[in-house]
Write a protein that holds these residues in place. Structure first.
Motif, mmCIF file in Angstrom:
data_model
loop_
_atom_site.group_PDB
_atom_site.id
_atom_site.type_symbol
_atom_site.label_atom_id
_atom_site.label_comp_id
_atom_site.label_asym_id
_atom_site.label_seq_id
_atom_site.Cartn_x
_atom_site.Cartn_y
_atom_site.Cartn_z
ATOM 1 N N ARG A 53 4.935 -0.158 14.271
ATOM 2 C CA ARG A 53 4.781 1.237 14.698
ATOM 3 C C ARG A 53 3.443 1.858 14.304
ATOM 4 O O ARG A 53 3.000 2.824 14.929
ATOM 5 C CB ARG A 53 5.914 2.095 14.145
ATOM 6 C CG ARG A 53 5.967 2.192 12.635
ATOM 7 C CD ARG A 53 7.222 2.935 12.217
ATOM 8 N NE ARG A 53 7.403 2.951 10.784
ATOM 9 C CZ ARG A 53 7.561 4.068 10.069
ATOM 10 N NH1 ARG A 53 7.531 5.234 10.647
ATOM 11 N NH2 ARG A 53 7.751 4.011 8.772
ATOM 12 N N TYR A 54 2.800 1.333 13.245
ATOM 13 C CA TYR A 54 1.498 1.877 12.867
ATOM 14 C C TYR A 54 0.375 1.137 13.594
ATOM 15 O O TYR A 54 0.620 0.158 14.302
ATOM 16 C CB TYR A 54 1.297 1.760 11.359
ATOM 17 C CG TYR A 54 2.049 2.798 10.557
ATOM 18 C CD1 TYR A 54 1.721 4.141 10.636
ATOM 19 C CD2 TYR A 54 3.100 2.435 9.717
ATOM 20 C CE1 TYR A 54 2.412 5.104 9.910
ATOM 21 C CE2 TYR A 54 3.799 3.386 8.981
ATOM 22 C CZ TYR A 54 3.447 4.720 9.085
ATOM 23 O OH TYR A 54 4.131 5.664 8.372
ATOM 24 N N GLY A 55 -0.846 1.576 13.361
ATOM 25 C CA GLY A 55 -2.004 0.920 13.962
ATOM 26 C C GLY A 55 -2.546 -0.208 13.107
ATOM 27 O O GLY A 55 -3.651 -0.694 13.340
ATOM 28 N N PHE A 56 -1.780 -0.638 12.131
ATOM 29 C CA PHE A 56 -2.169 -1.710 11.220
ATOM 30 C C PHE A 56 -0.894 -2.340 10.673
ATOM 31 O O PHE A 56 0.179 -1.734 10.699
ATOM 32 C CB PHE A 56 -3.026 -1.175 10.069
ATOM 33 C CG PHE A 56 -2.418 0.012 9.372
ATOM 34 C CD1 PHE A 56 -1.532 -0.147 8.315
ATOM 35 C CD2 PHE A 56 -2.730 1.308 9.789
ATOM 36 C CE1 PHE A 56 -0.955 0.957 7.687
ATOM 37 C CE2 PHE A 56 -2.161 2.422 9.169
ATOM 38 C CZ PHE A 56 -1.274 2.241 8.113
ATOM 39 N N VAL A 57 -1.014 -3.568 10.174
ATOM 40 C CA VAL A 57 0.139 -4.230 9.568
ATOM 41 C C VAL A 57 0.130 -4.004 8.064
ATOM 42 O O VAL A 57 -0.811 -3.466 7.499
ATOM 43 C CB VAL A 57 0.140 -5.739 9.896
ATOM 44 C CG1 VAL A 57 0.277 -5.980 11.388
ATOM 45 C CG2 VAL A 57 -1.109 -6.429 9.341
ATOM 46 N N GLY A 58 1.205 -4.442 7.416
ATOM 47 C CA GLY A 58 1.280 -4.336 5.958
ATOM 48 C C GLY A 58 2.460 -3.556 5.451
ATOM 49 O O GLY A 58 2.822 -3.660 4.282
ATOM 50 N N GLY A 59 3.051 -2.707 6.296
ATOM 51 C CA GLY A 59 4.241 -1.977 5.879
ATOM 52 C C GLY A 59 4.015 -1.136 4.638
ATOM 53 O O GLY A 59 3.002 -0.454 4.493
ATOM 54 N N MET A 60 4.971 -1.184 3.694
ATOM 55 C CA MET A 60 4.860 -0.382 2.484
ATOM 56 C C MET A 60 3.617 -0.748 1.671
ATOM 57 O O MET A 60 3.074 0.082 0.944
ATOM 58 C CB MET A 60 6.108 -0.545 1.613
ATOM 59 C CG MET A 60 7.384 0.041 2.192
ATOM 60 S SD MET A 60 7.403 1.855 2.252
ATOM 61 C CE MET A 60 7.172 2.138 4.001
ATOM 62 N N SER A 61 3.125 -2.000 1.799
ATOM 63 C CA SER A 61 1.943 -2.416 1.039
ATOM 64 C C SER A 61 0.676 -1.701 1.487
ATOM 65 O O SER A 61 -0.295 -1.627 0.728
ATOM 66 C CB SER A 61 1.733 -3.928 1.174
ATOM 67 O OG SER A 61 2.744 -4.636 0.504
ATOM 68 N N THR A 62 0.658 -1.212 2.718
ATOM 69 C CA THR A 62 -0.524 -0.522 3.234
ATOM 70 C C THR A 62 -0.216 0.929 3.601
ATOM 71 O O THR A 62 -0.906 1.842 3.166
ATOM 72 C CB THR A 62 -1.100 -1.270 4.450
ATOM 73 O OG1 THR A 62 -0.064 -1.498 5.405
ATOM 74 C CG2 THR A 62 -1.702 -2.599 4.041
ATOM 75 N N ALA A 63 0.870 1.147 4.342
ATOM 76 C CA ALA A 63 1.205 2.504 4.780
ATOM 77 C C ALA A 63 1.644 3.389 3.622
ATOM 78 O O ALA A 63 1.464 4.606 3.659
ATOM 79 C CB ALA A 63 2.303 2.466 5.844
ATOM 80 N N ALA A 64 2.223 2.794 2.573
ATOM 81 C CA ALA A 64 2.716 3.583 1.441
ATOM 82 C C ALA A 64 1.995 3.260 0.134
ATOM 83 O O ALA A 64 2.385 3.764 -0.920
ATOM 84 C CB ALA A 64 4.222 3.374 1.276
ATOM 85 N N LEU A 65 0.955 2.434 0.196
ATOM 86 C CA LEU A 65 0.163 2.057 -0.988
ATOM 87 C C LEU A 65 1.006 1.437 -2.097
ATOM 88 O O LEU A 65 0.716 1.614 -3.291
ATOM 89 C CB LEU A 65 -0.613 3.262 -1.542
ATOM 90 C CG LEU A 65 -1.708 3.855 -0.663
ATOM 91 C CD1 LEU A 65 -2.458 4.948 -1.424
ATOM 92 C CD2 LEU A 65 -2.692 2.782 -0.179
ATOM 93 N N VAL A 66 2.067 0.706 -1.728
ATOM 94 C CA VAL A 66 2.844 0.010 -2.749
ATOM 95 C C VAL A 66 1.967 -1.095 -3.336
ATOM 96 O O VAL A 66 1.466 -1.954 -2.619
ATOM 97 C CB VAL A 66 4.135 -0.575 -2.153
ATOM 98 C CG1 VAL A 66 4.843 -1.457 -3.166
ATOM 99 C CG2 VAL A 66 5.063 0.556 -1.711
ATOM 100 N N TYR A 67 1.786 -1.059 -4.662
ATOM 101 C CA TYR A 67 0.784 -1.909 -5.329
ATOM 102 C C TYR A 67 1.130 -1.993 -6.796
ATOM 103 O O TYR A 67 1.559 -0.990 -7.375
ATOM 104 C CB TYR A 67 -0.594 -1.267 -5.133
ATOM 105 C CG TYR A 67 -1.732 -1.863 -5.930
ATOM 106 C CD1 TYR A 67 -2.578 -2.807 -5.366
ATOM 107 C CD2 TYR A 67 -1.968 -1.469 -7.245
ATOM 108 C CE1 TYR A 67 -3.637 -3.348 -6.087
ATOM 109 C CE2 TYR A 67 -3.016 -2.010 -7.971
ATOM 110 C CZ TYR A 67 -3.844 -2.944 -7.383
ATOM 111 O OH TYR A 67 -4.896 -3.482 -8.094
#
Length: 446
Positions: free
Chosen positions: A37-51
């Motif tokens: 659904r976003y313009g990039f992959v990664g899910g919570m690791s990218t869209a929510a900065l899970v780190y």
């Protein structure tokens, strides 16, 4: 309605589970589509900065998650996007894995392309068509309009069991009794942090930090995470319902990821609740940053450098599967004949209504098995789940939701989907030994 896209395997959700599922299916020759659904992959690791990613290892240091997940780490290291697995200086687990989210996005899309996966970004599944209990196609809405995607096997990696819910599959949500879920967290980064000063304070004030912090090793370790500053937090009386400060170092030398906001009592699958959560989370970011700059040694010259595009979601819907992983399965380190992944991350429940975090550690060799039955929908025969929405109890979800575990279940689901599609059978009829042999061939630890 646009003309239909046809595939063998349709993966919905481009987070860590969806990425590994699609790569696994594509590498086995399945015509695979990944919808994000976003313009990039990664899910919570990218869209929510899970780190950072926690953890690939058991408490003793044995690596139990490898396969595509480890390939991603290797590719990140080769591209300057991760230092690899480092000791967790919080002390909660043996290792954690820092990574650069922007480099991760590129590495992941490169690997998807190499596997022959068709990637559809900016695309949202809003309808699932079912005939005689079997999913025929999903409908995605995007800038091109509405497009059906037909498939043989569907893998729900949405995190919220969206495909399962729309298909009529049985789902569960939250803890038994009140259906409350773990709180949501708006994560953010700060630059200008003096981590040398933070470490010096930790060494001179051990009573202020988590009891499992490896203080004896701390002088010789890079600082990767911090849990504590108890007295500063208590004195400040910040109106956030938690009991300590938690942050992780990196990716830059003066940068940290703050994991301290806590939004409770809202449903991440309800649009109005999610709207409220986003607003409340961003207010708490400002409260936290002011507190840190004012009261925490090392943050005097720090400032906010990034706030997550969306709030982080620990728990929402999950499927009801052939098997539901339980708390006892995890803490007793149980083994299953249909194992498709292992994990060494303990149960880690952020209280749905209180301040604390409840931890339960794994006995035996420090790892538990995730059985294939947790990926199989109980009532939709061509639907698999991976990642946060597999079949577990509320307590067991508090370990399977962690990113490396999601990557592992993603690889298993994608592999099973490709093998089932090639054999012309439903995933439930797949020979478990064939699946396990393929996973081991592809580097998975079983």
């Amino acid at each position: 309605m646009n003309s239909a896209i046809k595939a063998d395997v349709v993966v919905v959700g481009g987070g860590p589970a969806g990425i590994t599922a699609a790569i696994a299916a594509g590498r086995l020759g399945a015509q695979t589509v990944l919808v994000e659904r976003y313009g990039f992959v990664g899910g919570m690791s990218t869209a929510a900065l899970v780190y950072p990613w926690m953890t690939f290892h058991t408490d003793s240091g044995e690596q139990v998650i490898k396969g595509i997940a480890q390939e991603i780490v290797d590719r990140l290291q080769a591209n300057g996007g991760s230092p690899g697995h480092l000791r967790d200086t919080v002390g909660f687990v043996h290792t954690l894995t820092p990574y650069h989210p922007e480099i991760y996005q590129v590495v992941a899309t490169d690997m998807l392309r190499e596997a022959g996966v068709k990637l559809l970004l900016h695309s949202f599944v809003d309808e699932v068509m079912v005939s005689d209990g079997v999913i025929e196609h999903v409908v995605v809405t995007n800038k091109s309009g509405r497009t059906p995607i037909k498939g043989r096997i569907f893998v729900d990696c949405s995190g919220d069991a969206d495909v399962a819910k729309l298909s009529g599959a049985e789902t569960l949500q939250g803890r038994e009794g009140d259906n409350r879920s773990q709180p949501m967290t708006m994560k953010f980064r700060m630059r200008g942090v003096d981590l040398h000063k933070v470490k010096a304070y930790m060494i001179s004030h051990p009573e202020e930090f988590y009891s499992k912090t490896p203080f004896a090793e701390l002088p010789d370790l890079p600082l990767t995470g911090v849990s504590g500053f108890y007295s500063q937090w208590k004195r400040a009386e910040v109106p956030i319902n938690r009991d300590q400060v938690l942050f992780f170092a990196g990716p830059a030398d003066d940068e940290v990821l703050i994991n301290c906001t806590r939004v409770q009592g809202l449903d991440a699958t309800n649009a109005e609740d999610l709207t409220l959560a986003e607003q409340e989370g961003r207010k708490q970011v400002l409260l936290m940053s002011e507190f840190l700059k004012r009261d925490v040694p090392g943050f005097e010259r720090a400032s906010i450098s990034a706030v997550a595009p969306q709030i982080g979601i620990r728990e929402s819907r999950r499927i009801k599967g052939y098997y539901q992983l339980s708390k006892e399965d995890v803490v007793e380190g149980r083994k299953f004949s249909d194992v498709i992944a292992r994990s060494g991350y303990p149960i880690d429940i952020h209280d749905p209504s209180g301040k604390g975090v409840t931890a339960s550690f794994i006995a035996g060799d420090g790892a538990y098995d995730i059985p294939y039955g947790c990926l199989l929908s109980a009532n939709v025969p061509n639907l698999l789940a991976a990642g946060r929405c597999i079949s577990t109890s509320h307590e067991a979800l508090a370990t399977t939701r962690l990113t490396p575990s999601c990557m592992a279940t993603g690889q298993a689901a994608g592999t099973a989907a490709a093998l089932a599609a090639a054999a012309g059978v439903k995933p439930q009829a797949l020979d478990i030994l064939q699946l396990q042999e393929q996973l081991k061939k592809d580097g998975v630890v079983l």
